[in-house]
Write a protein that holds these residues in place. Structure first.
Motif, PDB file in Angstrom:
ATOM      1  N   ARG A 155       0.657  -1.083   0.186  1.00  0.00           N
ATOM      2  CA  ARG A 155       0.096   0.245   0.099  1.00  0.00           C
ATOM      3  C   ARG A 155       0.923   1.140  -0.117  1.00  0.00           C
ATOM      4  O   ARG A 155       1.919   1.225   0.549  1.00  0.00           O
ATOM      5  N   TRP A 167      -4.835   1.519  16.195  1.00  0.00           N
ATOM      6  CA  TRP A 167      -5.341   1.189  14.880  1.00  0.00           C
ATOM      7  C   TRP A 167      -5.207  -0.222  14.682  1.00  0.00           C
ATOM      8  O   TRP A 167      -5.734  -0.688  13.560  1.00  0.00           O
ATOM      9  N   THR A 174      -4.204   2.847   7.479  1.00  0.00           N
ATOM     10  CA  THR A 174      -4.342   3.766   6.502  1.00  0.00           C
ATOM     11  C   THR A 174      -4.982   5.006   7.221  1.00  0.00           C
ATOM     12  O   THR A 174      -4.864   6.008   7.214  1.00  0.00           O
ATOM     13  N   GLY A 175      -6.212   4.452   7.949  1.00  0.00           N
ATOM     14  CA  GLY A 175      -7.303   5.438   8.687  1.00  0.00           C
ATOM     15  C   GLY A 175      -6.797   6.283   9.637  1.00  0.00           C
ATOM     16  O   GLY A 175      -6.824   7.350   9.859  1.00  0.00           O
ATOM     17  N   ASN A 220      -4.609  -7.490   5.729  1.00  0.00           N
ATOM     18  CA  ASN A 220      -5.520  -6.396   5.120  1.00  0.00           C
ATOM     19  C   ASN A 220      -6.392  -5.472   6.242  1.00  0.00           C
ATOM     20  O   ASN A 220      -6.355  -4.267   5.988  1.00  0.00           O
ATOM     21  N   MET A 221      -6.845  -6.178   7.177  1.00  0.00           N
ATOM     22  CA  MET A 221      -7.418  -5.170   8.110  1.00  0.00           C
ATOM     23  C   MET A 221      -6.578  -4.227   8.835  1.00  0.00           C
ATOM     24  O   MET A 221      -6.828  -3.170   9.278  1.00  0.00           O
ATOM     25  N   ASP A 273      -5.929  -1.361   6.499  1.00  0.00           N
ATOM     26  CA  ASP A 273      -6.931  -0.807   6.475  1.00  0.00           C
ATOM     27  C   ASP A 273      -6.759   0.256   7.761  1.00  0.00           C
ATOM     28  O   ASP A 273      -7.117   1.578   7.736  1.00  0.00           O
ATOM     29  N   GLY A 274      -6.671  -0.044   8.878  1.00  0.00           N
ATOM     30  CA  GLY A 274      -6.792   0.452  10.275  1.00  0.00           C
ATOM     31  C   GLY A 274      -5.436   1.437  10.314  1.00  0.00           C
ATOM     32  O   GLY A 274      -5.603   2.497  10.608  1.00  0.00           O
TER      33      GLY A 274
END
Length: 146
Positions: free
Chosen positions: A14, A36, A137-138, A130-131, A134-135
């Motif tokens: 990513r 996160w 990135t947020g 992946n989770m 995602d965390g």
């Protein structure tokens, strides 16, 4: 005998809107990691150095909690972490490599790589990673707005 060549592996990449030093801190400072990484606040301990240990209690979206432990195998500040994860009933830890490549003042490419023993283990680990991404990135985008 399982080797890197015949294992079941995945690689996730990513591009994050943050400098490598900020991404590194998110992975290596317990208070940030807990925000996160689906960890229960107050359960994260990290001794980030080769041979140092870590532990955290993770909470699934459904609310189940499970403790994780492991150690740091390789540490290259702001560039790479190789993390060992203890697996019950397995003599050697599962390892995940986190690589950071800064591509501009606020762009860091993160690459996660893991080799597992079975397809099922790999699929579960890839879903979990992946989770995590995602965390992360947020978390980084929320922090960038401060």
């Amino acid at each position: 005998m399982s080797t890197e060549q015949n294992g079941f592996s995945y690689t996730l990449t990513r591009t994050l809107d943050a400098p490598a030093a900020q991404v590194w801190q998110a992975w290596t400072i317990p208070d940030q990691y807990a925000q996160w990484a689906y960890a229960v606040p107050g359960t994260v301990e990290m001794d980030v150095r080769p041979g140092g240990t870590w532990k955290a209690t993770m909470r699934t979206p459904e609310g189940a909690e499970f403790p994780l432990t492991g150690s740091y195998i390789e540490v290259a500040e702001h560039r790479a972490l190789t993390i060992g994860m203890d697996v019950p009933g397995r003599p050697d830890p599962a390892t995940m490599t986190v690589e950071l490549t800064q591509q501009g003042p606020r762009n860091t490419v993160i690459t996660l790589h893991q080799t597992c023993d079975t397809k099922e283990e790999r699929d579960g680990a890839e879903q979990g990673s992946n989770m995590l991404l995602d965390g992360l990135t947020g978390f980084l985008s929320d922090g960038a707005k401060d």
